[in-house]
Scaffold this motif. Structure first.
Motif, PDB file in Angstrom:
ATOM      1  N   ALA A 120       1.501   6.560  -6.962  1.00  0.00           N
ATOM      2  CA  ALA A 120       0.389   7.438  -7.345  1.00  0.00           C
ATOM      3  C   ALA A 120       0.798   8.907  -7.232  1.00  0.00           C
ATOM      4  CB  ALA A 120      -0.833   7.152  -6.464  1.00  0.00           C
ATOM      5  N   ALA A 123       0.947   4.108  -2.950  1.00  0.00           N
ATOM      6  CA  ALA A 123       0.656   5.522  -2.665  1.00  0.00           C
ATOM      7  C   ALA A 123       1.773   6.425  -3.176  1.00  0.00           C
ATOM      8  CB  ALA A 123       0.450   5.719  -1.160  1.00  0.00           C
ATOM      9  N   PRO A 166      -7.187  14.990  -2.024  1.00  0.00           N
ATOM     10  CA  PRO A 166      -6.380  13.768  -2.032  1.00  0.00           C
ATOM     11  C   PRO A 166      -7.106  12.660  -2.793  1.00  0.00           C
ATOM     12  CG  PRO A 166      -7.425  14.052   0.103  1.00  0.00           C
ATOM     13  CD  PRO A 166      -7.744  15.278  -0.692  1.00  0.00           C
ATOM     14  N   GLU A 167      -6.337  11.725  -3.390  1.00  0.00           N
ATOM     15  CA  GLU A 167      -6.959  10.646  -4.170  1.00  0.00           C
ATOM     16  C   GLU A 167      -7.803   9.747  -3.277  1.00  0.00           C
ATOM     17  OE1 GLU A 167      -4.521   8.686  -7.074  1.00  0.00           O
ATOM     18  OE2 GLU A 167      -3.847  10.599  -7.899  1.00  0.00           O
ATOM     19  N   THR A 168      -7.299   9.431  -2.072  1.00  0.00           N
ATOM     20  CA  THR A 168      -8.119   8.653  -1.132  1.00  0.00           C
ATOM     21  C   THR A 168      -8.418   9.510   0.096  1.00  0.00           C
ATOM     22  OG1 THR A 168      -6.066   7.618  -0.387  1.00  0.00           O
ATOM     23  CG2 THR A 168      -7.433   6.339  -1.860  1.00  0.00           C
ATOM     24  N   ASP A 169      -7.401   9.805   0.894  1.00  0.00           N
ATOM     25  CA  ASP A 169      -7.588  10.684   2.058  1.00  0.00           C
ATOM     26  C   ASP A 169      -6.274  11.386   2.381  1.00  0.00           C
ATOM     27  OD1 ASP A 169      -6.115   8.879   4.108  1.00  0.00           O
ATOM     28  OD2 ASP A 169      -7.561   7.554   3.154  1.00  0.00           O
ATOM     29  N   THR A 222      -3.349   9.126   3.797  1.00  0.00           N
ATOM     30  CA  THR A 222      -2.621   8.296   2.832  1.00  0.00           C
ATOM     31  C   THR A 222      -1.643   9.141   2.014  1.00  0.00           C
ATOM     32  OG1 THR A 222      -4.526   6.824   2.692  1.00  0.00           O
ATOM     33  CG2 THR A 222      -2.902   6.647   0.930  1.00  0.00           C
ATOM     34  N   THR A 223      -2.124  10.310   1.569  1.00  0.00           N
ATOM     35  CA  THR A 223      -1.243  11.192   0.805  1.00  0.00           C
ATOM     36  C   THR A 223      -0.087  11.681   1.678  1.00  0.00           C
ATOM     37  OG1 THR A 223      -3.133  11.896  -0.521  1.00  0.00           O
ATOM     38  CG2 THR A 223      -1.156  13.253  -0.650  1.00  0.00           C
ATOM     39  N   ARG A 253       1.091  11.507 -10.372  1.00  0.00           N
ATOM     40  CA  ARG A 253       0.352  12.760 -10.336  1.00  0.00           C
ATOM     41  C   ARG A 253       1.277  13.953 -10.581  1.00  0.00           C
ATOM     42  NH1 ARG A 253      -4.553  13.613  -6.016  1.00  0.00           N
ATOM     43  NH2 ARG A 253      -4.570  15.880  -6.224  1.00  0.00           N
ATOM     44  N   ALA A 271       0.836  -1.205   0.000  1.00  0.00           N
ATOM     45  CA  ALA A 271       0.000   0.000   0.000  1.00  0.00           C
ATOM     46  C   ALA A 271       0.872   1.256   0.000  1.00  0.00           C
ATOM     47  CB  ALA A 271      -0.928  -0.003   1.215  1.00  0.00           C
TER      48      ALA A 271
END
Lengths: 196, 196
Positions: free
Chosen positions: A188, A185, B147-150, B153-154, A192, A181
């Motif tokens: 990603a 991240a 953020p892509e998820t939250d 995570t970022t 980006r 994970a």
């Protein structure tokens, strides 16, 4: 039997890797390598003039193997952002497999890598060049934005930003439950940053 | 003199850090700490029930100091992207100063950090929370994208992507001539990934 085979540099390097792995980098000697090959140590020295040169060549040979699983992503024809993800994933997988599969060999190469920093620097340069090539392809195809300074600098930043997932100093973390994970991240984030 | 001062946990921890630094983490004992303070080892054990608890508390105290130079960027009122750059730069500067300034203390804490991984995990969690807070501020102000998820995570990805510039495993690289340029390139990459 072994004596009658031609003594090539490749045979010496393969034997040296095995000797280093078995005895450890602190104890392994050129005499051990010669004995494993059934030749005199003089024969080994005709190919590698010093023990240091032999260890450096073993390090280079080991690092060279890294490029095999990466090649399809450098030469590939798919979208550059997917090739970059593929390249980073292949590098992480390779390092993780190496680290998990043969701890003695990994410990050996940690020592060798510490001894041969110029070899490691050249190796990293080549890895960064591969990333730069994917970035340039992606920019041509309109997938990646223009680099802020140049492809080389951005490629190095991508390599450094993913350091946790290819630098052997972090090998102990790669088996952890969060490693995949965390890797996803960071990839990603990098994608980006690069997108057009 | 020393005996008449009140024996606080803080005094014990300061003395322990100095004893660890001087004798090294392999040799330092609770008796050494008690001797340095002019008290019995029983007095030390009244505050810290085991040697392990004492070493854990010293590790926590050392890591706690990290937050002092970071605080202005977490609480600050400037633009969030500049606060993030300031936070990352302050963390790198702090770690680099620690690593370069007192090699014995750094070597000691490398050992303690290896012994106290739960303390280190909690510490990293707090650092990641600080990044998440800056990201949330920046998103509210329209500086950072959603953020892509939250945010968490970022924030973790930002922390991991800059690992090379705060993880003590990389301390030997921080004095190199390329360290500042490499850091700036990774920060630029991260900022580009986050911008709205």
């Amino acid at each position: 039997m072994a004596v009658t085979e031609t003594l090539t540099a490749e045979r010496i390097l393969a034997a040296t890797e095995e000797v280093l792995r078995r005895y450890g980098p602190a104890k392994a000697t050129v005499v051990d390598v010669a004995r494993a090959l059934g030749v005199s140590h003089g024969s080994v020295y005709r190919h590698f003039r010093t023990k240091a040169a032999l260890r450096e060549a073993v390090t280079e040979r080991w690092l060279e193997r890294t490029f095999v699983p990466l090649a399809p992503f450098v030469e590939g024809s798919g979208p550059a952002d997917e090739r970059l993800t593929g390249w980073l994933t292949a590098l992480f997988d390779l390092k993780r497999t190496k680290a998990g599969g043969d701890p003695e060999l990994m410990a050996t190469f940690k020592v060798l890598i510490g001894e041969n920093s110029a070899v490691v620097d050249r190796h990293e340069e080549r890895l960064v060049e591969q990333i730069a090539r994917i970035l340039a392809d992606g920019h041509r195809a309109g997938v990646f934005a223009a680099p802020e300074t140049d492809f080389r600098t951005t490629a190095r930043a991508v390599f450094d930003a993913t350091d946790r997932f290819h630098n052997p100093a972090h090998a102990a973390e790669w088996a952890g439950p969060d490693a995949d994970a965390a890797f996803a991240a960071v990839v990603a984030l990098v994608r980006r940053a690069l997108r057009a």
